[in-house]
Write an enzyme that holds these catalytic residues in place. Structure first.
Site, short mmCIF file in Angstrom:
data_model
loop_
_atom_site.label_atom_id
_atom_site.label_comp_id
_atom_site.label_asym_id
_atom_site.label_seq_id
_atom_site.Cartn_x
_atom_site.Cartn_y
_atom_site.Cartn_z
N HIS A 175 37.59 63.32 -10.80
CA HIS A 175 38.54 63.84 -9.81
C HIS A 175 39.37 62.66 -9.32
CE1 HIS A 175 39.99 66.68 -6.70
NE2 HIS A 175 40.17 65.56 -6.02
N CYS A 176 40.67 62.74 -9.54
CA CYS A 176 41.56 61.63 -9.20
C CYS A 176 42.17 61.86 -7.83
CB CYS A 176 42.66 61.48 -10.25
SG CYS A 176 43.79 60.10 -9.92
N PRO A 177 41.89 61.02 -6.85
CA PRO A 177 42.48 61.21 -5.52
C PRO A 177 43.97 60.93 -5.48
CG PRO A 177 41.25 59.16 -5.59
CD PRO A 177 40.99 59.85 -6.90
#
Length: 477
Positions: A175-177
């Site tokens: 999950h890429c912020p």
């Protein structure tokens, strides 16, 4: 409007994940999609600064070849537009969400007491369980897949549940912020293009900023340090791009390695394929083809399709218990705010609005408190029951309860005069003569009491205090 009236809503409106939807469910973002603003500023800010620098240089009459600035500007803006495009393509599309199941999978696996190390998913009924993991075959290799307690399904190979988005995602990478979205099978290629384009843009701006300084150094015949001090805008771009390229450039190199070996970030940190063969590795060319040239699988969710709100809520609330023995849906999920805006469904299928004050309560804690109160009530009843036996079997002197219960009732049955209590209910202080039948009952109570408590009658009461009434002369004729 009647509550039982059928309401049709689109799937994205009753979606149980943490995603945010725009344009009627056509665009799907993660819960932290606001980070897109920061990412966009970090891209457009330096690009605008570089445009201003090159435009002023092109308009400067001292510039020998101003027309050379035009293609430089065009390339920089093409890279910038591509970077923003890949950013939006990564963050605004379904990454490969696996549809939730409304009932646990059917299984013929029975619990095996000979394998205590085996993990099981079970409800409160231990006789009906399903295994935590099961084996599937991928390219001739046995791969273990796990059961997802939230989505009520066995995850497909390479899938994992994202705790931020609250979804199982196919070929989950991470999950890429920075893009506010999970990276999965349907947006991984766009994510790689985003970070690689960002790296290229940083190197491009970094290089031409240095060229501007060197050109000033050559044109004005000044030292390089003096040229640096005079070109503040180029200095800022050089420092910014130098710092940024370490992050995006490092990511680009790392994911280039993952692509060539057909791994995900999750697999790379969790497994060690150097010790065992990677079942997904197709060779370098095959892996590159799979990522960039293969057809992107269609979304498994039709977020714009219509569903019956009441049916959807009932399906989510009434999870069957045939496999797990009990529903896997918690009480907090039964009164779920994300699905129906604070509505609860009764057994008949009717929907009612839940008051605002009750929507954010933790119903699991309330149930635990109720269970504790029930246990305390049972213990109090149990103690009261034994105390009642104590009062019946071990009678203190001059006890009105004793005189009324044994003396008066006995005399009423035999037609004799009791004398144990006065007509107005006050204790007269006289001892009561007990019949042989009543004495046998009292002695039986004493034996039962001493047997239950594991102590002698003369030893005292439950709390260990001495009982002065246990050998009352009233127990003698």
């Amino acid at each position: 409007m009647a509550w039982n009236e059928t309401k049709l809503k689109r799937l994205y409106q009753v979606w149980r994940g943490s995603n945010k939807f725009l344009c009627g469910g056509r665009l799907i973002f993660g819960p932290d999609a606001s980070s897109l603003y920061l990412s966009t500023i970090l891209i457009l800010g330096p690009a605008v600064m570089f445009f201003v620098k090159m435009y002023t240089k092109m308009a400067d009459p001292r510039t020998k070849n101003p027309n050379l600035c035009i293609p430089i500007l065009c390339v920089s803006w093409i890279l910038t537009i591509l970077d923003i495009f890949f950013l939006l393509m990564t963050s605004s599309r379904d990454p490969g969400i696996v549809p939730r199941s409304f009932r646990p999978p059917e299984t013929d696996d029975a619990p095996d007491s000979t394998t205590p190390s085996m993990e099981w998913v079970s409800g409160r009924t231990p006789n009906i369980r399903i295994p935590r993991v099961k084996d599937v075959t991928v390219n001739g290799h046995t791969v273990k897949v796990k059961f997802c307690d939230t989505c009520l399904l066995y995850r497909p190979p390479r899938a994992s549940h994202c705790s931020i988005c609250n979804n199982c995602v196919q070929r989950f990478d991470h999950h890429c912020p920075w893009v506010g979205q999970c990276i999965g099978v349907r947006n991984y290629r766009f994510f790689f293009m985003f970070i690689s384009t960002s790296t290229t843009l940083c190197i491009y701006v970094f290089a031409f900023s240095w060229l501007n300084i060197f050109q000033r150094h050559m044109d004005e015949k000044i030292s390089i340090w003096k040229a640096i001090s005079k070109d503040v805008l180029s200095d800022i771009l050089i420092v910014y791009c130098f710092i940024t390229v370490w992050f995006v450039g490092g990511l680009t190199i790392f994911h280039s390695y993952l692509i060539c070996t057909n791994q995900t970030t999750y697999e790379n940190f969790r497994y060690r394929y150097d010790k065992k063969e990677n079942p997904y590795n197709k060779g370098i060319l095959g892996n590159i083809w799979e990522i960039f040239l293969s057809k992107i699988p269609p979304s498994m969710n039709k977020f714009r399709s219509f569903v019956k709100e009441e049916d959807y809520m009932m399906m989510m609330v009434e999870t069957p218990t045939s496999n797990l023995g009990e529903s896997l849906v918690s009480s907090k999920e039964k009164i779920d705010i994300e699905m129906g805006g604070g509505r609860i469904v009764d057994e008949s299928g009717k929907s009612y609005s839940l008051p605002e004050i009750l929507r954010n309560l933790n119903y699991e804690d309330l149930e635990d408190d109720c269970e504790e109160d029930d246990l305390k009530a049972k213990d109090h009843h149990h103690h009261h029951h034994h105390q009642h036996q104590h009062n019946e079997g071990i009678i203190p002197p001059f006890d009105p309860f004793f005189t009324n219960e044994i003396g008066s009732n006995k005399d009423e049955r035999n037609g004799e005069e009791s004398g144990g209590s006065s007509s107005d209910g006050e204790n007269t202080g006289k001892r009561v003569r007990v019949s042989d039948e009543d004495e046998e009952k009292v002695e039986g109570y004493e034996r039962n009491w001493s047997t239950d408590k594991g102590m002698n009658i003369n030893a005292g009461s439950e709390d260990g205090a001495s009982s002065p009434v246990s050998t009352s002369p009233m127990l003698r004729k």
